[in-house]
Scaffold this motif. Structure first.
Motif, PDB file in Angstrom:
ATOM      1  N   GLU A 153       0.835  -1.212   0.000  1.00 57.99           N
ATOM      2  CA  GLU A 153       0.000   0.000   0.000  1.00 57.99           C
ATOM      3  C   GLU A 153       0.866   1.256   0.000  1.00 57.99           C
ATOM      4  OE1 GLU A 153      -2.831   0.214   3.193  1.00 57.99           O
ATOM      5  OE2 GLU A 153      -3.674  -1.758   2.723  1.00 57.99           O
ATOM      6  N   LEU A 154       1.923   1.233   0.802  1.00 59.64           N
ATOM      7  CA  LEU A 154       2.812   2.388   0.885  1.00 59.64           C
ATOM      8  C   LEU A 154       3.581   2.587  -0.417  1.00 59.64           C
ATOM      9  CD1 LEU A 154       3.931   1.762   4.545  1.00 59.64           C
ATOM     10  CD2 LEU A 154       2.620   3.747   3.731  1.00 59.64           C
ATOM     11  N   LEU A 155       4.038   1.511  -1.025  1.00 62.99           N
ATOM     12  CA  LEU A 155       4.707   1.626  -2.325  1.00 62.99           C
ATOM     13  C   LEU A 155       3.730   2.151  -3.378  1.00 62.99           C
ATOM     14  CD1 LEU A 155       6.797  -1.667  -2.324  1.00 62.99           C
ATOM     15  CD2 LEU A 155       7.685   0.676  -2.144  1.00 62.99           C
ATOM     16  N   ASP A 156       2.496   1.651  -3.354  1.00 63.26           N
ATOM     17  CA  ASP A 156       1.488   2.087  -4.327  1.00 63.26           C
ATOM     18  C   ASP A 156       1.155   3.568  -4.190  1.00 63.26           C
ATOM     19  OD1 ASP A 156       1.369  -0.486  -5.331  1.00 63.26           O
ATOM     20  OD2 ASP A 156      -0.521  -0.990  -4.315  1.00 63.26           O
ATOM     21  N   SER A 157       1.292   4.106  -2.973  1.00 62.96           N
ATOM     22  CA  SER A 157       1.009   5.527  -2.764  1.00 62.96           C
ATOM     23  C   SER A 157       2.294   6.367  -2.795  1.00 62.96           C
ATOM     24  CB  SER A 157       0.236   5.737  -1.462  1.00 62.96           C
ATOM     25  OG  SER A 157       0.982   5.300  -0.352  1.00 62.96           O
ATOM     26  N   ARG A 162       5.234   6.025  -1.293  1.00 65.45           N
ATOM     27  CA  ARG A 162       5.799   6.286   0.029  1.00 65.45           C
ATOM     28  C   ARG A 162       6.839   5.202   0.353  1.00 65.45           C
ATOM     29  NH1 ARG A 162       2.618   9.810   2.862  1.00 65.45           N
ATOM     30  NH2 ARG A 162       2.902   8.817   4.872  1.00 65.45           N
ATOM     31  N   PRO A 163       7.903   5.123  -0.461  1.00 66.05           N
ATOM     32  CA  PRO A 163       8.868   4.042  -0.264  1.00 66.05           C
ATOM     33  C   PRO A 163       9.625   4.114   1.056  1.00 66.05           C
ATOM     34  CG  PRO A 163       9.709   5.612  -1.870  1.00 66.05           C
ATOM     35  CD  PRO A 163       8.278   5.992  -1.581  1.00 66.05           C
ATOM     36  N   PHE A 164       9.818   5.308   1.601  1.00 59.95           N
ATOM     37  CA  PHE A 164      10.511   5.403   2.893  1.00 59.95           C
ATOM     38  C   PHE A 164       9.701   4.692   3.967  1.00 59.95           C
ATOM     39  CE2 PHE A 164      11.185   7.467   7.009  1.00 59.95           C
ATOM     40  CZ  PHE A 164      12.531   7.212   7.181  1.00 59.95           C
ATOM     41  N   HIS A 165       8.402   4.910   3.975  1.00 64.40           N
ATOM     42  CA  HIS A 165       7.543   4.273   4.967  1.00 64.40           C
ATOM     43  C   HIS A 165       7.461   2.761   4.725  1.00 64.40           C
ATOM     44  CE1 HIS A 165       6.462   8.503   5.156  1.00 64.40           C
ATOM     45  NE2 HIS A 165       6.121   8.270   6.408  1.00 64.40           N
ATOM     46  N   ALA A 166       7.430   2.347   3.453  1.00 59.54           N
ATOM     47  CA  ALA A 166       7.447   0.916   3.135  1.00 59.54           C
ATOM     48  C   ALA A 166       8.727   0.292   3.680  1.00 59.54           C
ATOM     49  CB  ALA A 166       7.340   0.697   1.629  1.00 59.54           C
ATOM     50  N   HIS A 167       9.837   0.994   3.526  1.00 55.48           N
ATOM     51  CA  HIS A 167      11.119   0.509   4.058  1.00 55.48           C
ATOM     52  C   HIS A 167      11.032   0.298   5.563  1.00 55.48           C
ATOM     53  CE1 HIS A 167      14.065   2.794   6.521  1.00 55.48           C
ATOM     54  NE2 HIS A 167      14.800   1.726   6.302  1.00 55.48           N
ATOM     55  N   GLU A 168      10.386   1.216   6.280  1.00 57.54           N
ATOM     56  CA  GLU A 168      10.279   1.079   7.736  1.00 57.54           C
ATOM     57  C   GLU A 168       9.492  -0.172   8.117  1.00 57.54           C
ATOM     58  OE1 GLU A 168       8.776   4.994   8.845  1.00 57.54           O
ATOM     59  OE2 GLU A 168      10.760   5.436   9.669  1.00 57.54           O
TER      60      GLU A 168
END
Length: 199
Positions: free
Chosen positions: A80-84, A86-92
């Motif tokens: 979901e984070l990658l789709d929006s 937001r790769p930094f948050h996906a990384h977390e």
């Protein structure tokens, strides 16, 4: 950045608070941000790509440092984070899974987290860092292509990350685009708990 529904799992996971319950921008003893146990933590607010903002600024909502999710939920949230974008948050999210994963899966989760960091570097305009982390992550994920746990599309992610790194090397960070593979290829086979052996 695409708007997210207020009830998405990304919103539920993100607290907006700094780690350890500190208010962002309130340093502990000695001028460093500390959690309740006294460990150094950066409580400064951050932008959507994880860059620190000045103390007192309104930052992007954060993923809690102590987030622990079952693999399927972690993968769904990271996707979901990658789709929006937001790769930094996906990384977390992926990093939290890496730290809590069984030993046989740690290389995989670390590789996924590195790919998300590579995407973050691309969004920040850092072509060299993006390319290096995408390749490093792809190399870690590659070891799981034959028997990926949790339905992770290890082969597709490895291929997509390497292709993205090549595009960045050739055309710069702006050529990164989105990750063309999904984290989950299909539902895991019944009784298939993951890879055996070491990474």
């Amino acid at each position: 950045m695409s708007p997210r529904p207020e009830d998405s799992s990304a919103d539920r996971a993100m607290t907006g608070e700094a780690p350890g319950g500190q208010t962002p921008g309130s340093p502990g003893a000695g001028g460093r941000d500390r959690d309740a146990a006294g460990r150094a933590r950066n409580a400064r607010p951050r932008d959507a790509l994880g860059r620190p903002l000045p103390r007192g600024a309104t930052g992007d909502r954060r993923i809690p440092d102590d987030l622990v999710l079952p693999p399927a939920q972690a993968l769904q949230l990271a996707q979901e984070l990658l789709d929006s974008d937001r790769p930094f948050h996906a990384h977390e999210v992926l990093e939290a899974s890496w730290k809590s994963a069984p030993a046989a899966e740690r290389e995989l989760w670390q590789g996924l987290a590195q790919i998300a960091v590579g995407l973050t570097h691309a969004r920040r305009g850092n072509a060299r860092g993006a390319s290096a982390l995408l390749r490093r992550g792809a190399d870690r994920v590659a070891g799981y292509a034959g028997a990926p746990p949790h339905g992770i599309d290890a082969a597709g992610i490895r291929r997509a990350a390497r292709e993205m790194a090549a595009r960045i090397d050739r055309d710069g960070a702006g050529a990164a685009g989105p990750l063309t593979a999904r984290l989950i290829a299909a539902s895991p086979r019944p009784g298939h708990s993951g890879r055996t052996g070491s990474a």
